[in-house]
Design a protein around this motif. Structure first.
Motif, PDB file in Angstrom:
ATOM      1  N   GLU A 290       0.984  -1.732  -0.269  1.00 34.53           N
ATOM      2  CA  GLU A 290      -0.325  -0.286   0.300  1.00 34.53           C
ATOM      3  C   GLU A 290       1.372   1.195   0.064  1.00 34.53           C
ATOM      4  N   ARG A 294       0.977   4.396  -2.982  1.00 31.16           N
ATOM      5  CA  ARG A 294       0.706   5.621  -2.544  1.00 31.16           C
ATOM      6  C   ARG A 294       1.548   6.193  -2.964  1.00 31.16           C
ATOM      7  N   GLN A 299      -3.958   5.870  -5.503  1.00 28.21           N
ATOM      8  CA  GLN A 299      -5.565   5.760  -4.090  1.00 28.21           C
ATOM      9  C   GLN A 299      -5.657   4.536  -3.951  1.00 28.21           C
ATOM     10  N   ALA A 314      -6.306  -0.040  -6.864  1.00 30.59           N
ATOM     11  CA  ALA A 314      -5.292   1.397  -6.735  1.00 30.59           C
ATOM     12  C   ALA A 314      -5.457   1.952  -7.777  1.00 30.59           C
ATOM     13  N   ASP A 317      -5.019   9.268 -10.637  1.00 29.56           N
ATOM     14  CA  ASP A 317      -5.903   9.899 -10.437  1.00 29.56           C
ATOM     15  C   ASP A 317      -6.188  10.840 -11.847  1.00 29.56           C
TER      16      ASP A 317
END
Length: 317
Positions: A290, A294, A299, A314, A317
């Motif tokens: 994770e 990131r 995200q 994930a 964007d």
């Protein structure tokens, strides 16, 4: 190609040192068979696709090694026996008898078949070519998979986690990238769910034929999927062939350490709004993956579990 197969009997406690002696004699690799129970930690770290046969531990181990028909088997065996006699002077190595046989490439490819039988993942029936459909085998999707020497039967929890995520995100517009595609099982699931195209990458040339055969077995046009051999992490040529900002969904069913290194190199291939499905993660490594996602600019959208295995999904964007 035919190979000469040699099977050396030793003690389980001596298998490592005997294997080293074989290596020093010029034998590049051995298969070790014993029945020493695995520790809980070893079981957790295993990432096997087909269950391993069990047996009673009798303290013995067998080391199989292969020489092709052009190699000097007599000279190599003489070197092996000399090294084993030297070992015997200061440690217990058992009888170290060596049986000789013959095998072919096809034998290696087919031996695992006795452990792989049809099974279901939710409403998906996965069946190998050597088994028949029965009247009771109704399913939402039928998947014919013969992995050969490539990874991916669907039996492992990590593959099943990815399959369930694909059912949530694939649309008729989906362009899929399958990193470490192996048998092509995840790509084929996505294509049968309606994805318009898939690209698979792998380091193993065996994956190319496995994917081709499995596409054909499932009635999926070969043109629906392209294969790229190479390492997406550090090979610019592979990165260029895969392309940039092209993929709506990316799957990577590998292992946590590879996923951590891979994440920043996958993101450039994803479209904005694209989904990355990462599996092959033991629960104790979930946070590491994770964090890497990131750090790469993604995200975390969802985390799913099956037994001790984790799938991190994930979004870009």
């Amino acid at each position: 190609m035919k190979w000469k197969k040699f099977r050396l009997k030793t003690l389980a406690t001596a298998e490592d040192i005997v294997a080293e002696a074989l290596s020093e004699a010029g034998i590049e690799g051995v298969e070790i068979e014993d029945h020493v129970p695995l520790s809980e930690n070893e079981l957790k770290q295993m990432f096997v696709d087909i269950p391993l046969p069990a047996g009673q531990d009798d303290g013995t181990a067998y080391l199989d090694f292969y020489l092709d028909e052009d190699e000097d088997a007599g000279g190599i065996l003489a070197s092996v026996r000399e090294r084993l006699e030297n070992l015997r002077q200061y440690t217990q190595i058992g009888a170290c008898t060596i049986e000789e046989g013959e095998t072919e490439d096809a034998d290696w490819i087919n031996n695992w078949k006795k452990y792989f039988h049809k099974f279901k993942v939710d409403d998906i029936l996965i069946i190998p070519s050597w088994e028949k459909m029965e009247d009771c085998d109704s399913a939402g999707m039928v998947l014919h998979i013969d992995p050969g020497t490539a990874f991916g039967t669907g039996m492992h929890e990590t593959t099943q986690l990815c399959m369930r995520q694909l059912k949530k995100v694939v649309t008729p517009q989906t362009q899929l990238l399958d990193v470490g595609t192996g048998s092509g099982i995840l790509s084929i699931v996505a294509l049968k769910l309606g994805a318009c195209h898939a690209v698979g990458t792998d380091l193993d040339p065996c994956a190319v034929d496995a994917v081709k055969d499995n596409l054909s077995a499932n009635g999926v046009p070969e043109s629906s999927m392209d294969m790229v051999l190479g390492n997406l992490i550090d090979d610019p040529k592979t990165q260029a062939l895969v392309g940039y900002e092209k993929y709506d969904v990316v799957t990577a069913n590998i292992l946590a350490d590879v996923l951590v290194a891979l994440a920043p190199h996958i993101v450039p291939a994803m479209r904005h709004g694209g989904i990355l499905i990462m599996s092959g993660i033991l629960d104790e490594r979930e946070k590491d993956v994770e964090k890497a996602a990131r750090k790469a600019g993604l995200q975390i959208a969802e985390v799913t579990h099956q037994n001790e295995w984790v799938c991190v999904t994930a979004k870009k964007d």
